[in-house]
Design a protein around this motif. Structure first.
Motif, PDB file in Angstrom:
ATOM      1  N   UNK A 143       0.813  -1.212   0.000  1.00 34.60           N
ATOM      2  CA  UNK A 143       0.000   0.000   0.000  1.00 34.60           C
ATOM      3  C   UNK A 143       0.845   1.259   0.000  1.00 34.60           C
ATOM      4  N   UNK A 144       1.904   1.256   0.788  1.00 33.69           N
ATOM      5  CA  UNK A 144       2.790   2.426   0.836  1.00 33.69           C
ATOM      6  C   UNK A 144       3.450   2.696  -0.514  1.00 33.69           C
ATOM      7  N   UNK A 145       3.722   1.629  -1.269  1.00 34.92           N
ATOM      8  CA  UNK A 145       4.478   1.756  -2.510  1.00 34.92           C
ATOM      9  C   UNK A 145       3.599   1.753  -3.763  1.00 34.92           C
ATOM     10  N   UNK A 146       2.282   1.659  -3.604  1.00 36.33           N
ATOM     11  CA  UNK A 146       1.452   1.365  -4.772  1.00 36.33           C
ATOM     12  C   UNK A 146       1.435   2.478  -5.807  1.00 36.33           C
ATOM     13  N   UNK A 147       1.754   3.701  -5.413  1.00 36.72           N
ATOM     14  CA  UNK A 147       1.791   4.812  -6.367  1.00 36.72           C
ATOM     15  C   UNK A 147       3.208   5.344  -6.595  1.00 36.72           C
ATOM     16  N   UNK A 148       4.224   4.549  -6.239  1.00 38.53           N
ATOM     17  CA  UNK A 148       5.606   5.022  -6.348  1.00 38.53           C
ATOM     18  C   UNK A 148       5.956   5.389  -7.789  1.00 38.53           C
ATOM     19  N   UNK A 149       5.297   4.745  -8.746  1.00 38.91           N
ATOM     20  CA  UNK A 149       5.551   5.075 -10.152  1.00 38.91           C
ATOM     21  C   UNK A 149       5.211   6.508 -10.495  1.00 38.91           C
ATOM     22  N   UNK A 150       4.268   7.105  -9.757  1.00 39.27           N
ATOM     23  CA  UNK A 150       3.914   8.499 -10.023  1.00 39.27           C
ATOM     24  C   UNK A 150       5.068   9.428  -9.656  1.00 39.27           C
ATOM     25  N   UNK A 151       5.835   9.076  -8.626  1.00 41.02           N
ATOM     26  CA  UNK A 151       7.016   9.883  -8.282  1.00 41.02           C
ATOM     27  C   UNK A 151       8.025   9.848  -9.422  1.00 41.02           C
ATOM     28  N   UNK A 152       8.262   8.655  -9.955  1.00 33.30           N
ATOM     29  CA  UNK A 152       9.212   8.538 -11.065  1.00 33.30           C
ATOM     30  C   UNK A 152       8.726   9.322 -12.282  1.00 33.30           C
ATOM     31  N   UNK A 153       7.448   9.220 -12.583  1.00 29.76           N
ATOM     32  CA  UNK A 153       6.889   9.937 -13.733  1.00 29.76           C
ATOM     33  C   UNK A 153       6.987  11.446 -13.545  1.00 29.76           C
ATOM     34  N   UNK A 187       0.000   3.145 -17.003  1.00 31.24           N
ATOM     35  CA  UNK A 187      -0.576   3.831 -15.854  1.00 31.24           C
ATOM     36  C   UNK A 187       0.332   3.700 -14.642  1.00 31.24           C
ATOM     37  N   UNK A 188      -0.108   4.285 -13.524  1.00 33.53           N
ATOM     38  CA  UNK A 188       0.730   4.349 -12.329  1.00 33.53           C
ATOM     39  C   UNK A 188       1.041   2.962 -11.795  1.00 33.53           C
ATOM     40  N   UNK A 189       0.035   2.087 -11.757  1.00 31.20           N
ATOM     41  CA  UNK A 189       0.241   0.750 -11.213  1.00 31.20           C
ATOM     42  C   UNK A 189       1.298  -0.011 -12.011  1.00 31.20           C
ATOM     43  N   UNK A 190       1.223   0.104 -13.319  1.00 30.53           N
ATOM     44  CA  UNK A 190       2.169  -0.611 -14.179  1.00 30.53           C
ATOM     45  C   UNK A 190       3.583  -0.079 -13.987  1.00 30.53           C
ATOM     46  N   UNK A 191       3.731   1.240 -13.961  1.00 32.88           N
ATOM     47  CA  UNK A 191       5.061   1.838 -13.773  1.00 32.88           C
ATOM     48  C   UNK A 191       5.598   1.495 -12.391  1.00 32.88           C
ATOM     49  N   UNK A 192       4.735   1.516 -11.382  1.00 35.03           N
ATOM     50  CA  UNK A 192       5.168   1.167 -10.024  1.00 35.03           C
ATOM     51  C   UNK A 192       5.692  -0.259  -9.982  1.00 35.03           C
ATOM     52  N   UNK A 193       4.969  -1.179 -10.597  1.00 37.93           N
ATOM     53  CA  UNK A 193       5.415  -2.559 -10.632  1.00 37.93           C
ATOM     54  C   UNK A 193       6.743  -2.723 -11.350  1.00 37.93           C
ATOM     55  N   UNK A 194       6.914  -2.001 -12.455  1.00 39.42           N
ATOM     56  CA  UNK A 194       8.172  -2.067 -13.200  1.00 39.42           C
ATOM     57  C   UNK A 194       9.346  -1.554 -12.367  1.00 39.42           C
ATOM     58  N   UNK A 195       9.104  -0.485 -11.603  1.00 41.21           N
ATOM     59  CA  UNK A 195      10.160   0.052 -10.744  1.00 41.21           C
ATOM     60  C   UNK A 195      10.590  -0.970  -9.703  1.00 41.21           C
ATOM     61  N   UNK A 196       9.631  -1.596  -9.054  1.00 39.78           N
ATOM     62  CA  UNK A 196       9.975  -2.569  -8.020  1.00 39.78           C
ATOM     63  C   UNK A 196      10.715  -3.768  -8.611  1.00 39.78           C
ATOM     64  N   UNK A 197      10.315  -4.164  -9.819  1.00 36.36           N
ATOM     65  CA  UNK A 197      11.036  -5.252 -10.489  1.00 36.36           C
ATOM     66  C   UNK A 197      12.471  -4.828 -10.803  1.00 36.36           C
ATOM     67  N   UNK A 198      12.632  -3.589 -11.254  1.00 39.91           N
ATOM     68  CA  UNK A 198      13.973  -3.097 -11.583  1.00 39.91           C
ATOM     69  C   UNK A 198      14.850  -2.994 -10.341  1.00 39.91           C
ATOM     70  N   UNK A 199      14.234  -2.689  -9.200  1.00 36.78           N
ATOM     71  CA  UNK A 199      14.980  -2.622  -7.939  1.00 36.78           C
ATOM     72  C   UNK A 199      15.213  -4.004  -7.333  1.00 36.78           C
ATOM     73  N   UNK A 200      14.639  -5.034  -7.962  1.00 36.52           N
ATOM     74  CA  UNK A 200      14.761  -6.413  -7.487  1.00 36.52           C
ATOM     75  C   UNK A 200      14.208  -6.573  -6.065  1.00 36.52           C
ATOM     76  N   UNK A 201      13.117  -5.890  -5.815  1.00 37.51           N
ATOM     77  CA  UNK A 201      12.413  -6.070  -4.557  1.00 37.51           C
ATOM     78  C   UNK A 201      11.536  -7.322  -4.669  1.00 37.51           C
ATOM     79  N   UNK A 202      11.008  -7.818  -3.543  1.00 42.00           N
ATOM     80  CA  UNK A 202      10.252  -9.081  -3.590  1.00 42.00           C
ATOM     81  C   UNK A 202       9.167  -9.091  -4.662  1.00 42.00           C
ATOM     82  N   UNK A 203       9.078 -10.206  -5.379  1.00 48.42           N
ATOM     83  CA  UNK A 203       8.129 -10.329  -6.490  1.00 48.42           C
ATOM     84  C   UNK A 203       6.694 -10.125  -6.016  1.00 48.42           C
ATOM     85  N   UNK A 204       6.396 -10.531  -4.779  1.00 45.01           N
ATOM     86  CA  UNK A 204       5.039 -10.370  -4.253  1.00 45.01           C
ATOM     87  C   UNK A 204       4.629  -8.910  -4.259  1.00 45.01           C
TER      88      UNK A 204
END
Length: 284
Positions: A143-153, A187-204
Motif C-alpha cells: 500500500x505504501x508503494x502502490x503509487x511510487x511510479x507516479x514519483x518517477x513519472x 498507468x501508475x500501477x504498471x510503472x510502479x510494478x516495473x520500478x519494483x522489479x527493476x529494484x529487485x524487490x520481492x516479487x510479491x
C-alpha cells in the motif's frame, strides 16, 4: 510514448536509481510483525537519511512535542511503531525522485493516498483469517508503494504528469491514472510494478502493486492485489466524501460487507490524522 519506451526509460534511467543498497533489509525488518522496539531502533540507526526525516516529523507542528525530540528512541515513542514503519519505508523509496520538476504534483495528496491505502489494505488483510499467501504487513508495505511510479513519472516526465493533473482538476474530471494512460499508454500501477522489479524487490510486492487495479487478472498473488485494490478504491471514496464502494473482488476472499464497512469506517476515522502526517511529510 509507448509502454515499451517507458520500460526502456526505467531500465536506462536508474540502473535503476536504487534508493540505497539497504532497502531490501529495511523492508524485511519493517515488514516483520514480531520486530521489537529495540530491534526497530537498531535497524533504523543504520539509515541516517531516514532517521533525519523521522526526527523532522516528530518535531513538526503536527506532533507539537512539549520538548524537542532529539533521539531515535524518543521519535519512535512519539510517533508510535506503526507510523514509524510507514514513514521509514515511504522516505526510503522516495529519496531518489525530484517531484519539484512537476509543479502540479501534489505531494501531500500523494502521501495521504499512500499512508491511508496501506492502513486499509492491512485492515482488510486481517479479515482473511490467515488465508495462505496473505501477509498483512507485506500488504501494508505494498500500500505504501502502490503509487511510487507516479514519483518517477513526475521526475522523469513532468509535462505529461502536469497535463494529467490538470485534467483531474477540471469540472468534469478524469482521474490522473486514466489521463496518464491516454498520454503515455501506461498507468501508475504498471510503472510502479516495473520500478519494483527493476529494484529487485520481492516479487510479491511488484505483482500486488502492478495488478491491484485488475485483481481478476489470474496472476499468482491475486489475493494481495485484491486487498490493495479494495483499499485504494476506499481511499478514492473517502477523498471524494462518498460511501464505501462496492468491491466485488473482496467477495472471493470471503470478506463480508459488514467487515468492509467496518474497515471503511476505521479508515475514515483515521483520515484526519493521516492527512496531517501527509502534510508534515510534504513540508520536509
Amino acid at each position: 510514448m509507448t509502454k515499451e519506451s517507458i520500460e526502456n526509460l526505467i531500465a536506462a534511467d536508474m540502473q535503476v536509481r536504487t534508493p540505497f543498497s539497504g532497502l531490501p533489509l529495511l523492508l524485511q525488518k519493517l515488514s516483520d510483525d514480531e520486530i521489537g522496539f529495540d530491534d526497530l531502533v537498531e535497524t533504523l540507526q543504520r539509515f541516517p537519511s531516514v532517521t533525519a526525516r523521522l526526527l523532522a516529523v516528530a518535531n513538526s507542528a503536527w506532533c507539537a512535542p512539549r520538548v524537542p525530540v532529539t533521539s531515535l528512541q524518543s521519535t519512535c515513542t512519539q510517533l508510535g511503531l506503526a507510523l514509524v514503519r510507514s514513514i521509514s519505508i515511504s522516505v526510503a523509496v522516495s529519496a531518489p525522485f525530484d517531484t519539484t520538476r512537476c509543479p502540479r504534483f501534489d505531494t501531500a495528496r500523494f502521501w495521504y493516498s499512500a499512508l491511508l491505502a496501506a492502513d486499509g489494505a492491512e485492515r482488510l488483510a486481517a479479515q482473511c483469517n490467515g488465508m495462505a499467501g496473505i501477509e498483512p504487513k507485506a500488504v501494508h508495505t505494498a500500500g505504501l508503494l502502490h503509487n511510487i511510479g507516479l514519483l518517477w513519472l513526475a521526475d522523469k516526465l513532468p509535462a505529461p504528469v502536469a497535463r494529467a493533473c490538470e485534467m483531474a482538476d477540471r469540472p468534469a474530471p478524469t482521474s490522473v491514472n486514466e489521463a496518464l494512460r491516454r498520454e503515455l499508454g501506461t498507468d501508475i500501477a504498471e510503472v510502479s510494478g516495473l520500478l519494483l522489479e527493476a529494484w529487485r524487490l520481492p516479487a510479491m510486492l511488484a505483482t500486488t502493486i502492478r495488478y491491484h487495479r485488475d485483481s481478476d487478472c489470474g496472476q499468482e498473488g491475486w489475493q494481495s492485489a485484491a486487498l490493495l485494490g479494495g483499499a485504494a478504491r476506499m481511499v478514492g471514496a473517502l477523498r471524494r466524501d462518498q460511501d464505501c464502494p462496492a468491491l466485488p473482488s473482496l467477495d472471493r476472499l470471503g470478506i463480508s460487507l459488514q467487515a468492509r464497512q467496518k474497515t471503511f469506517a476505521k479508515m475514515r476515522q483515521k483520515s484526519g490524522q493521516i492527512r496531517a502526517a501527509a502534510d508534515a511529510l510534504a513540508r520536509l
